[in-house]
Write an enzyme that holds these catalytic residues in place. Structure first.
Site, PDB file in Angstrom:
ATOM      1  N   LYS A 132       0.853  -1.190   0.000  1.00 52.60           N
ATOM      2  CA  LYS A 132       0.000   0.000   0.000  1.00 52.60           C
ATOM      3  C   LYS A 132       0.889   1.241   0.000  1.00 52.60           C
ATOM      4  CE  LYS A 132      -4.000   2.064   2.192  1.00 52.60           C
ATOM      5  NZ  LYS A 132      -3.555   3.439   2.048  1.00 52.60           N
ATOM      6  N   ARG A 190      -3.882   8.910  -5.768  1.00 52.45           N
ATOM      7  CA  ARG A 190      -4.362   7.989  -6.781  1.00 52.45           C
ATOM      8  C   ARG A 190      -4.379   8.652  -8.149  1.00 52.45           C
ATOM      9  NH1 ARG A 190      -8.933   3.845  -5.011  1.00 52.45           N
ATOM     10  NH2 ARG A 190      -8.927   2.533  -6.869  1.00 52.45           N
ATOM     11  N   ARG A 239      -8.489  10.716  -7.395  1.00 51.30           N
ATOM     12  CA  ARG A 239      -9.399   9.882  -6.606  1.00 51.30           C
ATOM     13  C   ARG A 239     -10.830  10.395  -6.705  1.00 51.30           C
ATOM     14  NH1 ARG A 239     -12.693   8.838  -2.875  1.00 51.30           N
ATOM     15  NH2 ARG A 239     -12.162   8.135  -0.782  1.00 51.30           N
ATOM     16  N   GLU A 268      -1.134   4.364  -7.968  1.00 56.93           N
ATOM     17  CA  GLU A 268      -0.852   5.300  -6.884  1.00 56.93           C
ATOM     18  C   GLU A 268       0.497   5.935  -7.189  1.00 56.93           C
ATOM     19  OE1 GLU A 268      -2.998   5.830  -4.349  1.00 56.93           O
ATOM     20  OE2 GLU A 268      -1.795   6.652  -2.713  1.00 56.93           O
ATOM     21  N   PHE A 277      -1.650  -0.731 -10.088  1.00 55.48           N
ATOM     22  CA  PHE A 277      -2.136  -1.925  -9.392  1.00 55.48           C
ATOM     23  C   PHE A 277      -3.377  -2.548 -10.024  1.00 55.48           C
ATOM     24  CE2 PHE A 277      -3.517   1.812  -6.863  1.00 55.48           C
ATOM     25  CZ  PHE A 277      -4.893   1.680  -6.978  1.00 55.48           C
ATOM     26  N   ARG A 333     -17.123   0.473  -1.926  1.00 57.87           N
ATOM     27  CA  ARG A 333     -16.206   0.167  -0.837  1.00 57.87           C
ATOM     28  C   ARG A 333     -16.748  -1.086  -0.175  1.00 57.87           C
ATOM     29  NH1 ARG A 333     -12.795   3.426   2.043  1.00 57.87           N
ATOM     30  NH2 ARG A 333     -13.787   5.391   1.497  1.00 57.87           N
ATOM     31  N   LYS A 347      -7.666  -2.961   3.456  1.00 57.34           N
ATOM     32  CA  LYS A 347      -6.368  -2.380   3.778  1.00 57.34           C
ATOM     33  C   LYS A 347      -5.930  -2.851   5.144  1.00 57.34           C
ATOM     34  CE  LYS A 347      -8.702   1.902   4.937  1.00 57.34           C
ATOM     35  NZ  LYS A 347      -8.970   3.260   4.540  1.00 57.34           N
TER      36      LYS A 347
HETATM   37  P1  ATP Z   1     -10.000   6.056   0.903  1.00 59.52           P
HETATM   38  O1  ATP Z   1     -10.133   4.575   1.125  1.00 59.52           O
HETATM   39  O2  ATP Z   1     -11.281   6.771   1.124  1.00 59.52           O
HETATM   40  O3  ATP Z   1      -9.301   6.401  -0.375  1.00 59.52           O
HETATM   41  P2  ATP Z   1      -7.799   7.242   2.253  1.00 59.52           P
HETATM   42  O4  ATP Z   1      -7.580   8.312   1.271  1.00 59.52           O
HETATM   43  O5  ATP Z   1      -7.652   7.562   3.706  1.00 59.52           O
HETATM   44  O6  ATP Z   1      -9.209   6.600   2.113  1.00 59.52           O
HETATM   45  P3  ATP Z   1      -6.840   4.685   2.577  1.00 59.52           P
HETATM   46  O7  ATP Z   1      -8.197   4.210   2.930  1.00 59.52           O
HETATM   47  O8  ATP Z   1      -5.839   4.753   3.636  1.00 59.52           O
HETATM   48  O9  ATP Z   1      -6.895   6.069   1.840  1.00 59.52           O
HETATM   49  O10 ATP Z   1      -6.323   3.760   1.419  1.00 59.52           O
HETATM   50  C1  ATP Z   1      -6.946   3.561   0.180  1.00 59.52           C
HETATM   51  C2  ATP Z   1      -6.084   4.202  -0.867  1.00 59.52           C
HETATM   52  O11 ATP Z   1      -4.809   3.569  -0.927  1.00 59.52           O
HETATM   53  C3  ATP Z   1      -6.586   4.026  -2.283  1.00 59.52           C
HETATM   54  O12 ATP Z   1      -7.582   4.968  -2.577  1.00 59.52           O
HETATM   55  C4  ATP Z   1      -5.327   4.220  -3.109  1.00 59.52           C
HETATM   56  O13 ATP Z   1      -5.170   5.599  -3.395  1.00 59.52           O
HETATM   57  C5  ATP Z   1      -4.207   3.817  -2.185  1.00 59.52           C
HETATM   58  N1  ATP Z   1      -3.448   2.614  -2.576  1.00 59.52           N
HETATM   59  C6  ATP Z   1      -2.115   2.463  -2.440  1.00 59.52           C
HETATM   60  N2  ATP Z   1      -1.696   1.276  -2.869  1.00 59.52           N
HETATM   61  C7  ATP Z   1      -2.796   0.600  -3.313  1.00 59.52           C
HETATM   62  C8  ATP Z   1      -2.993  -0.703  -3.875  1.00 59.52           C
HETATM   63  N3  ATP Z   1      -2.012  -1.562  -4.073  1.00 59.52           N
HETATM   64  N4  ATP Z   1      -4.269  -1.044  -4.203  1.00 59.52           N
HETATM   65  C9  ATP Z   1      -5.304  -0.187  -4.004  1.00 59.52           C
HETATM   66  N5  ATP Z   1      -5.159   1.064  -3.478  1.00 59.52           N
HETATM   67  C10 ATP Z   1      -3.921   1.455  -3.125  1.00 59.52           C
END
Ligand code: ATP
Length: 602
Positions: free
Chosen positions: A266, A271, A288, A318, A358, A433, A439
């Site tokens: 991750k 994004r 995003r 990402e 990804f 979602r 995650k």
């Molecule tokens: P949200 O889920 O609402 O985007 P956030 O911005 O706080 O919340 P997280 O929930 O922490 O982000 O993580 C999701 C985000 O992680 C994805 O939207 C993407 O941008 C990022 N990401 C990084 N690596 C990956 C991966 N391998 N597969 C999918 N998403 C990834």
């Protein structure tokens, strides 16, 4: 439909505090809307002249809009700006100035002699005429642009009445106060065309793939539900992002997936959805929340042209800033400096990007949305050559919880956020979602340490030292995506510096509204309501049940029994979220309840 008819509906929409009534008014409006107007009406309802992802802006500052108002009513610009200083809403200023002008003119001349410009005779102006003129203003470039824009907007203002002027002026300023979310418009489409608002679900699948309400409306009007269901992803139109759920331990994840999880690192950057068509060498990038970001990242654009071996693709990635000297990835705070509109070249040299790809959703003219993840990943590896900037993420198929833990620890030791596990046979579910993506983050293994993205709904006047800042506490909420509603979860008074209190007060006052917005559901009443737009990241010690907050609260229609909502204990502000999150991207009620349950698991 005439523009004056449309703005009568705008007035009704602006005046209501109830979301159900909002849907009724919209359905009534749509009943009067024809096939060749529905797209335009859908965009105007959101204060836009194109779908959200089209970066078509009218490009007029407050000063220019004030100049147009002044010209339309034969006044001085300074006079308009002075009124604006008092009233705080240029739309209301335009309305007021026009009515003063009318009164003044009436005294001098008889009504029949009045210039139709001043009388506000807009009988003939259709919605589409106004829409087209606004688009023309947006597309004006080259020499004399400013003058042409001012003069065209003044021309429009000269043809509308006071209420029309109020709403018209708000469009170029991007401050339309109607507060209508996409799901609410879809509810109204469903209510009118499919007989019930609960049938929104039937439209949502297509909406998640095309991200364009105008297109959904037009297709629904023309071809009915069948036509809408046929809409599919295409290069150049962003797909709403698939999102992750949280789970805190590897064993539970594997159990949930029946023993096998596709696992990727991750990355903590931003994004980037990549759209490419070889024919014409066209690249478009989206964030995003579906904003076009192509001009910000020329390094990714170049890399796509070089590294992609296909006629057309849509990829999910990402992007992360990379330090070429130390060969290290930079933390989010540094990466985010690349999201800017100016000094792009310099920042590109300082912080070149790597994009970790990804997923792949489209290849050579065909949608891959329904293909199982495992197969999509095979395709992904075939279309990207080399690893210069775009780096494909084949991931690893994991069966053993210990191996999952190892990958997680490895990710953390590399300075990454953790891992994302995915159900190997899952489709790409646009805009959803659910547990198909989970995650596993450093902070989520243990007590509640993951942050929550909240929307500011209002503020409470400050007391004592804070009286000087105007705001003393914020009423914040999360998003109920089922109901398209913002529900309260906390009052926050800590975590902000004196400077931030002043800043938030200033920002909040620009979007304050005189009654509770229709999409806000709250038991508490703050001193000042604001439009739900500002997203903040909040850290709390715990989520608890609370009778005073509406997040997750419900009343049984059969027994009348009330279930209390949820609240944050010891909340503090971590940071303001930038442009990457809109109010509808805040933490959802469903996620909040999930986080509440997970507190008890450890
Ligand atoms: P949200 O889920 O609402 O985007 P956030 O911005 O706080 O919340 P997280 O929930 O922490 O982000 O993580 C999701 C985000 O992680 C994805 O939207 C993407 O941008 C990022 N990401 C990084 N690596 C990956 C991966 N391998 N597969 C999918 N998403 C990834």
């Amino acid at each position: 439909m005439t523009f004056s008819k449309l703005v009568q509906y705008f007035e009704k929409l602006e005046g209501t505090s109830s979301r159900l009534i909002l849907i009724d008014i919209l359905a009534e409006l749509f009943k009067e809307t024809t096939t060749d107007e529905i797209a335009q009406v859908s965009y105007l309802l959101q204060g836009r002249i194109a779908p959200f992802y089209e970066p078509l802006e009218i490009g007029m500052s407050e000063k220019l809009v004030a100049a147009a108002v002044a010209r339309a009513y034969s006044l001085e610009r300074e006079q308009v700006l002075k009124e604006y200083g008092k009233v705080g809403d240029l739309g209301k200023v335009a309305q007021k100035l026009l009515s003063l002008r009318k009164q003044g003119s009436k005294r001098q001349k008889s009504e029949s002699e009045l210039d139709s410009r001043i009388r506000g005779n807009d009988e003939g102006m259709t919605v589409n005429e106004v829409f087209e003129t606004l688009r023309r203003i947006a597309q004006t470039t080259g020499e004399g642009t400013v003058e042409k824009k001012v003069s065209a907007l003044a021309g429009l203002l000269g043809k509308v009445d006071g209420v029309g002027a109020k709403h018209l002026v708000r469009i170029p300023l991007g401050v339309s106060r109607l507060g209508i979310g996409d799901p609410t418009i879809l509810d109204a489409f469903a209510k009118l065309k499919l007989g019930d608002k609960s049938k929104r679900k039937l439209l949502e699948g297509a909406y998640n793939k095309v991200s364009d309400l105008g297109l959904i409306g037009e297709t629904l009007w023309k071809e009915g539900l069948k036509g809408v269901e046929k809409l599919d992803v295409t290069v150049g139109r962003p797909i709403r992002s698939e999102l992750c759920e949280r789970i805190t331990d590897p064993k539970t994840i594997l159990k949930k997936y029946g023993g096998e999880a596709h696992t990727q690192y991750k990355y903590d950057g931003f994004r980037v959805q990549i759209h490419y068509r070889h024919d014409g060498n066209q690249v478009r990038l989206f964030s995003r929340n579906l904003e076009e970001t192509t001009p910000m990242f020329p390094d990714i654009v170049e890399a796509v042209k070089k590294q992609i071996k296909a006629n057309s693709v849509i990829l999910d990635s990402e992007a992360l800033a990379f330090n070429p000297e130390s060969e290290e990835f930079l933390p989010f705070q540094e990466t985010t400096k690349r999201r800017r509109k100016y000094n792009i070249e310099e920042m590109q040299r300082k912080f070149p990007l790597k994009a970790f790809v990804f997923d792949i959703m489209y290849l050579n003219g065909k949608s891959l949305m329904d293909m199982p993840l495992k197969e999509r990943i095979n395709n992904l590896e075939k279309v990207i050559s080399g690893e210069e900037v775009l780096i494909p993420q084949p991931g690893e198929m994991v069966k053993d919880p210990e191996r999952l833990q190892q990958l997680f620890d490895d990710a953390i030791s590399r300075g990454l956020e953790g891992v994302v596990t995915k159900r190997p046979d899952s489709k790409y579910e646009a805009g959803r979602r659910n547990f198909n993506w989970i995650k596993l983050k450093r902070h989520s293994s243990g007590e509640l340490k993951d942050t929550i993205d909240c929307v500011i709904l209002g503020y409470i006047f400050g007391r004592g030292k804070r009286a000087a800042f105007g705001a003393g506490a914020l009423l914040v909420g999360v998003y109920d995506d089922k109901k398209d509603e913002f529900v309260t979860v906390s009052k926050i008074g800590t975590g902000l510096t004196d400077e931030e209190w002043r800043e938030i007060h200033k920002r909040a006052d620009k979007i304050k509204v005189d009654h509770k917005p229709a999409r806000v559901n709250s038991i508490l009443t703050p001193s000042v309501w604001i439009a739900p737009e500002i997203v903040i990241e909040v850290l709390a010690d715990e989520i608890t049940k609370s009778p005073v907050h509406t997040a997750g609260a419900s009343t049984s229609s059969a027994s009348g029994q009330k279930t209390p909502g949820y609240a944050l204990r010891f909340p503090r502000l971590v940071k303001f979220r930038g442009a990457d999150k809109q109010a509808e991207d805040a933490t959802t009620v469903k996620e909040l309840i999930e986080m509440y349950k997970q507190q008890f698991k450890k």
